[in-house]
Design an enzyme around this catalytic site. Structure first.
Site, mmCIF file in Angstrom:
data_model
loop_
_atom_site.group_PDB
_atom_site.id
_atom_site.type_symbol
_atom_site.label_atom_id
_atom_site.label_comp_id
_atom_site.label_asym_id
_atom_site.label_seq_id
_atom_site.Cartn_x
_atom_site.Cartn_y
_atom_site.Cartn_z
ATOM 1 N N LYS A 69 10.861 -3.764 1.418
ATOM 2 C CA LYS A 69 10.933 -4.414 0.100
ATOM 3 C C LYS A 69 11.627 -3.494 -0.903
ATOM 4 O O LYS A 69 12.457 -3.945 -1.698
ATOM 5 C CB LYS A 69 9.523 -4.773 -0.388
ATOM 6 C CG LYS A 69 8.930 -5.967 0.352
ATOM 7 C CD LYS A 69 7.468 -6.221 0.031
ATOM 8 C CE LYS A 69 6.931 -7.350 0.908
ATOM 9 N NZ LYS A 69 5.517 -7.639 0.720
ATOM 10 N N GLN A 78 0.516 -5.005 -1.959
ATOM 11 C CA GLN A 78 0.695 -5.322 -0.545
ATOM 12 C C GLN A 78 -0.657 -5.630 0.098
ATOM 13 O O GLN A 78 -1.622 -4.879 -0.074
ATOM 14 C CB GLN A 78 1.386 -4.144 0.167
ATOM 15 C CG GLN A 78 1.736 -4.417 1.609
ATOM 16 C CD GLN A 78 2.750 -5.546 1.807
ATOM 17 O OE1 GLN A 78 3.624 -5.778 0.980
ATOM 18 N NE2 GLN A 78 2.626 -6.274 2.904
ATOM 19 N N ASP A 130 4.300 -12.575 -6.175
ATOM 20 C CA ASP A 130 3.840 -13.093 -4.884
ATOM 21 C C ASP A 130 3.332 -14.533 -5.020
ATOM 22 O O ASP A 130 3.153 -15.219 -4.012
ATOM 23 C CB ASP A 130 2.685 -12.235 -4.353
ATOM 24 C CG ASP A 130 3.156 -11.212 -3.332
ATOM 25 O OD1 ASP A 130 4.061 -11.543 -2.553
ATOM 26 O OD2 ASP A 130 2.594 -10.103 -3.310
#
Ligand code: GUN
Length: 284
Positions: free
Chosen positions: A54, A98, A121
């Site tokens: 990422k 994460q 997200d």
């Protein structure tokens, strides 16, 4: 019939190129780079790889990344404190925690502290709720990526029977909402569904997101269907999808490979959400 393989790598590259243009234009207008904060708690090996990818993708897309690595035994309060600091930081447009978080940390409690407008997200209840209502929101990345892949086939979504196998908050549920928004007739199936095959055999669009290696077999697929495989099941260092690929390929019309299908799209959509978040604050 031999299904056409859906090339997630090349479609993701196209998305990333568009993001790069938007990120550069944002920089020209504002004098600052779009910024993404990435929080990794603990040492989960797969998570470390995802985070590394990422960060590299941000660099390539002209997005500044700020990475925060915390020990596995970091108390939830400390993670929340960091999130609150990043919420207040005007140089940060997106915040990504994460997952999974180490055992013992309540993910829901942590994630609800991410400011919804920085929740790239799309995991916050405000974004999930707005997705349900059809309002502007930041939608979860993997399902958005799946929609792009389906669109790339040229097969219209409208009016089609879509079956989503899996009901997670990260993939299954938002996937169903996005398909519904695109006027598909949507069925959500899951581990307690009886006679799954009778449902999947009616699916013009089949999204497999159960997390079980090769769970969907050729006999469960409607001839000519668009099959999207979200599975990432690791076994002996090899990656397997939720769909038994070689069998499915002989029945489906279009199918995503694993790897090289959905995987690359998740990061591309994360970058897209981050630029969208930045543009929205600019115009707020
Ligand atoms: N872990 C597995 N998939 C994801 C994702 O899409 N976002 C985050 N933050 N963590 C994940």
């Amino acid at each position: 019939m031999q299904a056409k393989s859906i090339d997630g790598k090349s479609i993701a590259a196209q998305v990333r190129a568009r993001v790069r243009l938007r990120a550069d234009r944002f920089y020209e207008r504002t004098g600052r780079r779009v910024g993404l904060a990435v929080i990794l708690v603990g040492e989960d090996p797969a998570s470390r790889i995802y985070v590394r990818n990422k960060i590299a993708a941000c660099e390539e897309a002209g997005i500044r990344s700020a990475s925060y690595r915390l020990d596995a035994d970091t108390p939830a309060d400390k993670i929340v404190e960091l999130i609150e600091t990043l919420n207040a930081d005007s140089g940060i447009d997106g915040i990504l925690v994460q997952l999974p978080l180490p055992r013992g940390i309540d993910e829901k409690k942590v994630l609800e502290h991410v400011a919804p407008h920085k929740d790239v997200d799309g995991f916050h209840a405000v974004n999930a709720g707005n997705l349900l209502l059809g309002n502007a929101c930041l939608a979860a990345c993997t399902p958005q990526g799946c929609i792009e892949l389906i669109r790339s086939t040229g097969v219209p979504i409208e009016g089609k029977n879509a079956v989503v196998v899996g009901r997670s908050n990260i993939v299954g549920k938002p996937m169903a909402m996005l398909l519904l928004q695109n006027n598909a007739t949507v069925t959500i199936a899951h581990s307690k569904t009886t006679d799954l095959k009778s449902l999947t055999l009616r699916a013009d669009i089949l999204v497999a997101a159960v997390g079980k290696k090769e769970f969907i077999t050729a006999d469960m697929i409607k001839p000519g269907a668009v099959v999207i495989d979200v599975g990432m099941n690791r076994e002996d260092g090899k990656l397997f999808g939720d769909v038994q690929f070689s069998g499915a390929q002989a029945v489906a019309g279009h199918i995503t490979p694993v790897p090289g299908g959905v995987g690359p799209m998740t990061i591309a959509m994360l970058l897209q959400n981050t630029v969208t978040a930045a543009e929205r604050t600019e115009h707020a």
